[in-house]
Design a protein around this motif. Structure first.
Motif, mmCIF file in Angstrom:
data_model
loop_
_atom_site.group_PDB
_atom_site.id
_atom_site.type_symbol
_atom_site.label_atom_id
_atom_site.label_comp_id
_atom_site.label_asym_id
_atom_site.label_seq_id
_atom_site.Cartn_x
_atom_site.Cartn_y
_atom_site.Cartn_z
ATOM 1 N N PRO A 41 120.698 -47.307 46.614
ATOM 2 C CA PRO A 41 120.580 -47.674 48.070
ATOM 3 C C PRO A 41 119.301 -48.152 48.339
ATOM 4 C CG PRO A 41 121.541 -45.522 47.723
ATOM 5 C CD PRO A 41 121.175 -45.913 46.295
ATOM 6 N N GLN A 42 119.041 -48.721 49.672
ATOM 7 C CA GLN A 42 117.743 -49.350 50.087
ATOM 8 C C GLN A 42 117.429 -50.377 49.109
ATOM 9 O OE1 GLN A 42 115.218 -46.109 50.254
ATOM 10 N NE2 GLN A 42 115.772 -45.483 52.075
ATOM 11 N N ASP A 43 118.310 -51.336 48.784
ATOM 12 C CA ASP A 43 118.211 -52.517 48.035
ATOM 13 C C ASP A 43 117.113 -52.384 46.872
ATOM 14 O OD1 ASP A 43 120.028 -54.180 49.661
ATOM 15 O OD2 ASP A 43 118.462 -54.213 51.076
ATOM 16 N N ARG A 44 117.462 -51.307 46.035
ATOM 17 C CA ARG A 44 116.430 -50.899 44.940
ATOM 18 C C ARG A 44 117.261 -51.465 43.502
ATOM 19 N NH1 ARG A 44 112.395 -47.580 46.439
ATOM 20 N NH2 ARG A 44 112.600 -46.624 48.269
ATOM 21 N N VAL A 45 116.306 -52.082 42.686
ATOM 22 C CA VAL A 45 116.730 -52.527 41.443
ATOM 23 C C VAL A 45 115.872 -51.781 40.413
ATOM 24 C CG1 VAL A 45 117.104 -54.302 39.759
ATOM 25 C CG2 VAL A 45 117.639 -54.703 42.218
ATOM 26 N N LEU A 46 116.587 -51.218 39.394
ATOM 27 C CA LEU A 46 115.907 -50.761 38.311
ATOM 28 C C LEU A 46 116.193 -51.335 36.971
ATOM 29 C CD1 LEU A 46 113.946 -47.928 37.170
ATOM 30 C CD2 LEU A 46 116.285 -46.903 37.204
ATOM 31 N N VAL A 47 115.337 -51.612 36.340
ATOM 32 C CA VAL A 47 115.611 -52.172 34.725
ATOM 33 C C VAL A 47 114.792 -51.271 33.791
ATOM 34 C CG1 VAL A 47 115.452 -54.219 33.122
ATOM 35 C CG2 VAL A 47 115.769 -54.543 35.676
ATOM 36 N N LEU A 48 115.646 -50.753 32.892
ATOM 37 C CA LEU A 48 115.092 -49.762 31.766
ATOM 38 C C LEU A 48 115.185 -50.687 30.432
ATOM 39 C CD1 LEU A 48 117.228 -46.701 32.598
ATOM 40 C CD2 LEU A 48 114.646 -47.046 32.984
ATOM 41 N N THR A 49 114.218 -50.682 29.569
ATOM 42 C CA THR A 49 114.255 -51.034 28.482
ATOM 43 C C THR A 49 113.863 -50.334 27.105
ATOM 44 O OG1 THR A 49 112.160 -52.271 28.608
ATOM 45 C CG2 THR A 49 114.089 -53.402 28.953
ATOM 46 N N TRP A 50 114.378 -50.132 26.103
ATOM 47 C CA TRP A 50 114.171 -49.177 25.031
ATOM 48 C C TRP A 50 113.423 -50.002 23.927
ATOM 49 C CZ3 TRP A 50 117.970 -48.266 28.353
ATOM 50 C CH2 TRP A 50 118.276 -47.048 28.920
ATOM 51 N N TRP A 51 112.531 -49.488 23.397
ATOM 52 C CA TRP A 51 111.757 -50.356 22.112
ATOM 53 C C TRP A 51 111.490 -49.178 20.846
ATOM 54 C CZ3 TRP A 51 111.267 -55.474 23.107
ATOM 55 C CH2 TRP A 51 111.285 -55.717 24.329
ATOM 56 N N ASP A 52 111.414 -49.806 19.773
ATOM 57 C CA ASP A 52 111.079 -49.137 18.611
ATOM 58 C C ASP A 52 109.596 -49.326 18.601
ATOM 59 O OD1 ASP A 52 110.943 -47.553 16.488
ATOM 60 O OD2 ASP A 52 111.812 -49.068 15.077
ATOM 61 N N ALA A 53 108.482 -48.748 19.314
ATOM 62 C CA ALA A 53 107.359 -48.802 19.141
ATOM 63 C C ALA A 53 106.503 -47.578 19.574
ATOM 64 C CB ALA A 53 106.849 -49.978 20.309
ATOM 65 N N ASP A 54 105.121 -47.790 19.708
ATOM 66 C CA ASP A 54 104.127 -46.814 20.058
ATOM 67 C C ASP A 54 103.929 -46.975 21.455
ATOM 68 O OD1 ASP A 54 103.524 -45.832 17.436
ATOM 69 O OD2 ASP A 54 101.936 -47.295 17.153
ATOM 70 N N LEU A 55 103.849 -45.603 22.022
ATOM 71 C CA LEU A 55 103.732 -45.560 23.651
ATOM 72 C C LEU A 55 102.740 -46.699 24.211
ATOM 73 C CD1 LEU A 55 104.741 -44.015 26.037
ATOM 74 C CD2 LEU A 55 102.617 -42.566 25.739
ATOM 75 N N ASP A 56 101.708 -46.877 23.437
ATOM 76 C CA ASP A 56 100.681 -48.008 23.768
ATOM 77 C C ASP A 56 100.824 -49.246 23.221
ATOM 78 O OD1 ASP A 56 99.794 -47.202 21.249
ATOM 79 O OD2 ASP A 56 97.724 -46.997 21.967
ATOM 80 N N ALA A 57 102.009 -49.694 22.682
ATOM 81 C CA ALA A 57 102.029 -50.816 22.331
ATOM 82 C C ALA A 57 102.208 -52.039 23.450
ATOM 83 C CB ALA A 57 103.633 -50.887 21.329
ATOM 84 N N ASP A 58 101.899 -53.387 22.930
ATOM 85 C CA ASP A 58 101.826 -54.229 23.599
ATOM 86 C C ASP A 58 103.619 -54.916 23.764
ATOM 87 O OD1 ASP A 58 101.262 -56.551 25.335
ATOM 88 O OD2 ASP A 58 100.559 -57.604 23.940
ATOM 89 N N LEU A 59 103.982 -54.521 25.111
ATOM 90 C CA LEU A 59 105.430 -55.140 24.930
ATOM 91 C C LEU A 59 105.808 -56.049 26.105
ATOM 92 C CD1 LEU A 59 106.836 -51.161 24.361
ATOM 93 C CD2 LEU A 59 106.840 -53.285 22.784
ATOM 94 N N PRO A 60 106.704 -56.649 25.956
ATOM 95 C CA PRO A 60 107.174 -57.581 27.027
ATOM 96 C C PRO A 60 107.755 -56.892 28.384
ATOM 97 C CG PRO A 60 108.815 -57.923 25.277
ATOM 98 C CD PRO A 60 107.645 -56.945 24.893
ATOM 99 N N GLU A 61 107.347 -57.258 29.424
ATOM 100 C CA GLU A 61 107.872 -56.661 30.588
ATOM 101 C C GLU A 61 108.485 -57.661 31.633
ATOM 102 O OE1 GLU A 61 106.044 -53.269 32.331
ATOM 103 O OE2 GLU A 61 104.457 -53.171 30.798
ATOM 104 N N LEU A 62 109.397 -57.320 32.455
ATOM 105 C CA LEU A 62 110.043 -58.334 33.442
ATOM 106 C C LEU A 62 108.485 -58.543 34.291
ATOM 107 C CD1 LEU A 62 113.358 -56.666 34.457
ATOM 108 C CD2 LEU A 62 112.681 -58.489 33.166
ATOM 109 N N PRO A 63 108.611 -59.868 34.975
ATOM 110 C CA PRO A 63 107.521 -60.286 35.749
ATOM 111 C C PRO A 63 107.692 -59.676 37.122
ATOM 112 C CG PRO A 63 108.946 -61.965 35.640
ATOM 113 C CD PRO A 63 109.429 -60.889 34.607
#
Length: 85
Positions: A41-63
């Motif tokens: 509700p309230q026009d919210r959008v959530l994107v979850l991505t899961w990665w095999d990586a360390d917590l502080d890894a440089d990972l791609p994210e949505l802009p």
């Protein structure tokens, strides 16, 4: 280790479907283990991505979407998976 990235945005009133379509079109330069897109509700959008990586890894994210589509800056969180039930 599995890391989950959460990306959450809130569209301007009445533009939730447009924000959802925009998020679904976004490609990442690398493929996550899993990607899930949700709406709320309230026009919210959530994107979850899961990665095999360390917590502080440089990972791609949505802009950030264009400012004329959202009510505020995107919220981003990073979590380490501790169990799967």
């Amino acid at each position: 280790m599995t890391v989950a990235l959460m990306w959450e945005a809130r569209a301007l009133p009445g533009r939730g479907a447009e924000l959802l379509a925009w998020a679904r079109r976004q490609e990442l330069p690398a493929a996550p283990l899993r990607r899930e897109t949700l709406r709320a509700p309230q026009d919210r959008v959530l994107v979850l991505t899961w990665w095999d990586a360390d917590l502080d890894a440089d990972l791609p994210e949505l802009p950030e979407p264009d400012a004329d589509l959202v009510t505020r800056a995107v919220h981003r969180w990073r979590f380490e998976s501790v169990s799967v039930d």
